[in-house]
Each structure stands twice: as C-alpha cells, then as structure tokens.
Design a protein around this motif. Structure first.
Motif, PDB file in Angstrom:
ATOM      1  N   LEU A 326       1.018  11.117   8.413  1.00 29.32           N
ATOM      2  CA  LEU A 326       0.180  11.073   6.897  1.00 29.32           C
ATOM      3  C   LEU A 326       2.165  11.209   6.673  1.00 29.32           C
ATOM      4  O   LEU A 326       1.486   9.774   5.323  1.00 29.32           O
ATOM      5  CB  LEU A 326       0.066  11.784   6.559  1.00 29.32           C
ATOM      6  N   VAL A 331       1.010   8.575   2.742  1.00 32.23           N
ATOM      7  CA  VAL A 331      -0.254   7.654   3.003  1.00 32.23           C
ATOM      8  C   VAL A 331      -0.423   9.896   1.772  1.00 32.23           C
ATOM      9  O   VAL A 331      -0.008  10.643   2.316  1.00 32.23           O
ATOM     10  CB  VAL A 331      -1.124   8.288   3.923  1.00 32.23           C
ATOM     11  N   PHE A 441      -5.466   4.167   9.994  1.00 30.76           N
ATOM     12  CA  PHE A 441      -4.619   3.827   9.353  1.00 30.76           C
ATOM     13  C   PHE A 441      -4.060   1.652   8.819  1.00 30.76           C
ATOM     14  O   PHE A 441      -4.466   2.157   7.394  1.00 30.76           O
ATOM     15  CB  PHE A 441      -2.790   3.820  10.180  1.00 30.76           C
ATOM     16  N   LEU A 445      -7.131   2.999   5.865  1.00 28.97           N
ATOM     17  CA  LEU A 445      -6.548   2.748   4.682  1.00 28.97           C
ATOM     18  C   LEU A 445      -5.846   1.912   3.806  1.00 28.97           C
ATOM     19  O   LEU A 445      -5.739   1.767   2.956  1.00 28.97           O
ATOM     20  CB  LEU A 445      -5.875   3.858   4.758  1.00 28.97           C
ATOM     21  N   MET A 450      -5.860   2.115   0.551  1.00 29.67           N
ATOM     22  CA  MET A 450      -5.088   2.371  -0.374  1.00 29.67           C
ATOM     23  C   MET A 450      -4.884   1.899  -1.737  1.00 29.67           C
ATOM     24  O   MET A 450      -4.418   2.325  -2.826  1.00 29.67           O
ATOM     25  CB  MET A 450      -3.602   2.368  -0.002  1.00 29.67           C
ATOM     26  N   CYS A 455      -2.385   3.123  -3.730  1.00 25.70           N
ATOM     27  CA  CYS A 455      -1.415   3.795  -3.428  1.00 25.70           C
ATOM     28  C   CYS A 455      -0.836   2.341  -2.717  1.00 25.70           C
ATOM     29  O   CYS A 455      -1.176   1.073  -3.033  1.00 25.70           O
ATOM     30  CB  CYS A 455      -1.277   3.974  -2.799  1.00 25.70           C
TER      31      CYS A 455
END
Length: 464
Positions: A326, A331, A441, A445, A450, A455
């Motif tokens: 991570l 992340v 991922f 994410l 994200m 992010c």
C-alpha cells in the motif's frame, strides 16, 4: 523456547497427526499430492464422472507405483494401461485389495487412481492432500494412504517435515532424507555454538544469534530479498503484474525460509546448551552420552517441526507485506484505527474520517482486512463493516464454497493471490465475489476510487 509438536510422540490429541507421524517415521518412500477440486468433487457431489484421484505422468512413471501393463482388448480400441495393488486406509478403516492405476491412452496423459474409498475424500477442504506411503518394492509392495485436510494441523506438519513450497502440487519424497537434511542444517550451526562453548562465551553467543527477529524486521528482510532477486526498486502493486502472487511468495516462501534459518540457529544453540551446559570443562565421551540419554526428550523436541510457531507469526507477516505494498503504491490508508465498539480493522482506505463520513457523490472509503487463514475468523471481520465496503485479503487455499457464498450475501469481497484465484485446487474461480490483488489495486482502487478520493492515479497506475 516455544514448545514444538513432537512428530515422534506415541500419542497426541489429534489422531490424524499420529497416523501421519507414524507413516513419515516408518515409510521409506512417500507420494504427496495436493488434491484438485475434481479429486474431491467425485466423492461429495452427484453426477461427477471422475471416481478417484488424478496422477500426473511424472508421478505415474516415477517408479513409485507398480508398472502399468496393457489391458487385453478385443475391440481394437486405443490401449488401456493399468495395474492393481492393495491399499490400506486407516483413517476410514478400509482395505482395498484392487486399487487401480489406469491410463486411458485415448485421453492423452490422463491417469487416475481409482478403487479408493469415497469416505476418505468426501469431507475434505479445498487444497487438501493425499499421502501414500510405499512399503517394500515390486510385487511385495504395499501402500498405506492418508488424506490430510488442509485446514488441520496435520497439513502444517506435512508441509514442514517435507519442506513443501507454497506452490506445491505433487511429488515423491524420502522422509528420512528430508529429516536428515534438516538435522544437518541444525548441526552445521551447532559447530559454531560448540566453538563458543569451548571458548566460554556460549551465553553471549546465544544472545547474539538465537533470538528470532521481530515480525516487522523479518518481513523487511524478506521484502528486500525479493526485490533484489527480481531486480525491482519498489513493491509498487501497480507496477507488478501479479501483486498477490508477489505477496504470497514473500510471506509464505522467502520469509518462511528466513524464519527457519533463524529457528535452526535457536535450536542448535539450545541443543549445545542442553547437552553441554554453559560452563566449559573437561567433557568426556561418556559424559556427553549420559547427557544425551538424560535429555533425550528435550533433544527430540529441538529437532522437530516449527509448525506452531510458524502459525503464530504468519498473520503478522501477511499484514506487514500488504502494508508495504500500500505504501509503495501511494495508496492512502490508516492502520489499526480504533472504531466504535473497539473495532480495530487492519486497514481503512483512505482514512477513518472519509470512511465514517463519505463525500456526497464520491466513492466510499473501504476496509481492507488481512487474514492468512480464515476458517471461522471471517465472521469476526464481518462485524467491522460498519455499513461500509469490506475487502478481505487472504492467502488461504482451503476456504470452502459455502463460506465464500455466505460472504457474498454479506457483501464481503475476497482478495486472493492471482495463482490461487485460478487454481484447480481452490474454490475461488467459481465465485464472482473473489478478485485477485491486481484487480483490487488496478480496478477497484486506481480505476474507481482513488481519483474520486483526490489521490494520484496516473497512467502507470491504471488510472485516467
């Protein structure tokens, strides 16, 4: 020192462990096969055509089984090669006089072991084992068979004794050779410990060499070894093709080997101190023999499996590697944050504040829980959901289909290594609520959450 399981004990509270220990102790040659779903399904599900266990050509032709001979055929069909032999199944109290190994050449290399008791396979967890011990050779050979449930302590004893890798499928072993190799590794370091004893510094030597590193330190050592071996600078999951397989290799193979190396040192030092004491002096052969006799029980324990100590540390290892991944992937997360009712999930993404109070119109936060083995522990994890999304990461191969289905009804998504996701020995491929680490991922994410969390999820991260 942590108490170890005694594979040479005459009795133990787990009968299966005793049977396995007896076979490994007395049998010169052993075949071990990790069972596929087909190897179990015929015994527990209706309308399954396979009635036994698949044996690969390598094991079939290894010399372990009697030689196959052509079955006489009058219809001119493709050759059928077969042999028959006696098998004993002590766990279900059965003897089969005509267990059959058969190769239908029209089906390619496919070979099956049939004429085996259904009761020995019907209740096994995914990724369980068949262990066949061979006594004698040629026409005098007899075979004793055990099925080892992957969720049992027996499976740990088997893996530790024969040093089975995480991706093990099948193989033929000489148990005594495996045990002798482990003893040699211990005794090699015992030579250094003996030199320290002769110099009067055994206590200091033990302090410097016998202590196991903390789980965090050992995890970092394994991670660094993996990165060096694969010529990588980072454990960024967005840049690794199969990040779940990477986590599995680091935590279940590399770190386990490092752990065993340190534990061998611990055992070697304990062995020297048990036999010789801490104070050097004039030690005669007679005195050493007497000490060995007086302490034979302790010496045995020092030479035995590390399975229980391994179990206690494995969960921390898995969690450390996920945390490192991570962080390497940038992340955002918070670890072990206390929620209401003293809930403490492993990871909250991107933060507790975002999880508790989602931003309107944006993707919710999520909980990522890491469990090396599940069994009934996933029910504890379910209480952490707090109305949010829960992803449960595991490297457990023996999760049953009904447990996966129960998790699906609760909205729990399992995250598993890619190789396990597609394995024929696990139940994962049959269920839509199971994804690989790469999907977690890159899709869940970087592709979905994200960007809405604010992010970075650039091109290399599978983002926009």
């Amino acid at each position: 020192m942590t108490a170890q399981f005694d594979m040479f004990a005459q009795s133990h509270e787990e009968p299966g462990v005793v049977e396995l220990a007896a076979l490994l102790r007395s049998c010169p040659l052993v075949l071990v096969k990790k069972l596929s779903n087909n190897d179990r399904d015929w015994a527990r599900l209706p309308n399954k055509h396979q009635a036994g266990v698949y044996i690969s050509p390598r094991e079939r032709d290894s010399g372990f089984f009697p030689n196959l001979v052509d079955k006489p055929r009058s219809d001119g069909g493709a050759a059928i090669r077969e042999c028959f032999f006696r098998t004993e199944w002590p766990q279900v109290d059965e003897v089969r006089e005509a267990t059959r190994l058969v190769h239908y050449t029209s089906k390619g290399p496919e070979t099956h072991l049939t004429g085996v008791p259904k009761a020995a396979f019907a209740t096994l967890s995914p990724a369980s084992f068949l262990v066949i011990g061979r006594y004698g050779v040629d026409g005098a050979a007899r075979f004793q068979c055990l099925t080892i449930d992957s969720a049992s302590d027996d499976a740990l004893v088997l893996a530790d004794t024969l040093d089975l890798p995480a991706d093990f499928v099948a193989g033929v072993f000489e148990p005594e050779a495996a045990l002798a190799a482990e003893r040699e590794r211990i005794l090699d370091f015992a030579g250094e410990a003996t030199a320290a004893w002769l110099g009067g510094t055994i206590a200091q030597f033990a302090t410097a060499n016998a202590a196991l590193p903390s789980t965090a330190v050992l995890a970092r050592m394994a991670r660094e070894q993996y990165l060096a071996g694969h010529h990588l600078a980072t454990l960024d999951p967005f840049l690794i093709e199969n990040p779940g397989d990477t986590v599995r290799e680091i935590s279940r193979t590399i770190e386990w080997e490092l752990f065993r190396k340190f534990q061998r040192r611990e055992r070697a030092i304990e062995l020297v101190r048990t036999i010789l004491g801490d104070t050097p002096g004039d030690v005669t052969v007679t005195a050493v023999i007497r000490s060995l006799i007086d302490n034979i029980g302790e010496v045995d324990r020092l030479m035995l499996s590390a399975s229980q100590q391994r179990k206690s540390r494995a969960g921390y290892s898995f969690e450390h590697q996920i945390e490192a991944m991570l962080a390497a992937g940038a992340v955002p997360f918070e670890k072990q944050v206390v929620m209401d009712a003293k809930k403490r999930p492993d990871f909250i993404l991107p933060s507790l504040a975002r999880f508790v109070k989602p931003v309107p119109g944006a993707a919710n936060g999520l909980i990522l829980s890491a469990k090396t083995t599940l069994r009934e522990r996933w029910k504890q994890v379910q209480r952490e959901m707090a109305g949010g999304d829960l992803f449960l990461a595991t490297v457990d191969e023996n999760v049953a289909a009904n447990a996966i289905e129960d998790m699906a009804t609760l909205g729990i998504v399992l995250v598993v290594p890619e190789a396990l996701r597609m394995s024929r020995s696990t139940e994962y491929v049959r269920h839509t609520n199971v994804i690989g680490f790469g999907d977690f991922f890159r899709t869940e994410l970087a592709g979905r959450r994200m960007p809405e969390w604010g992010c970075w999820a650039g091109p290399s991260h599978g983002g926009q």
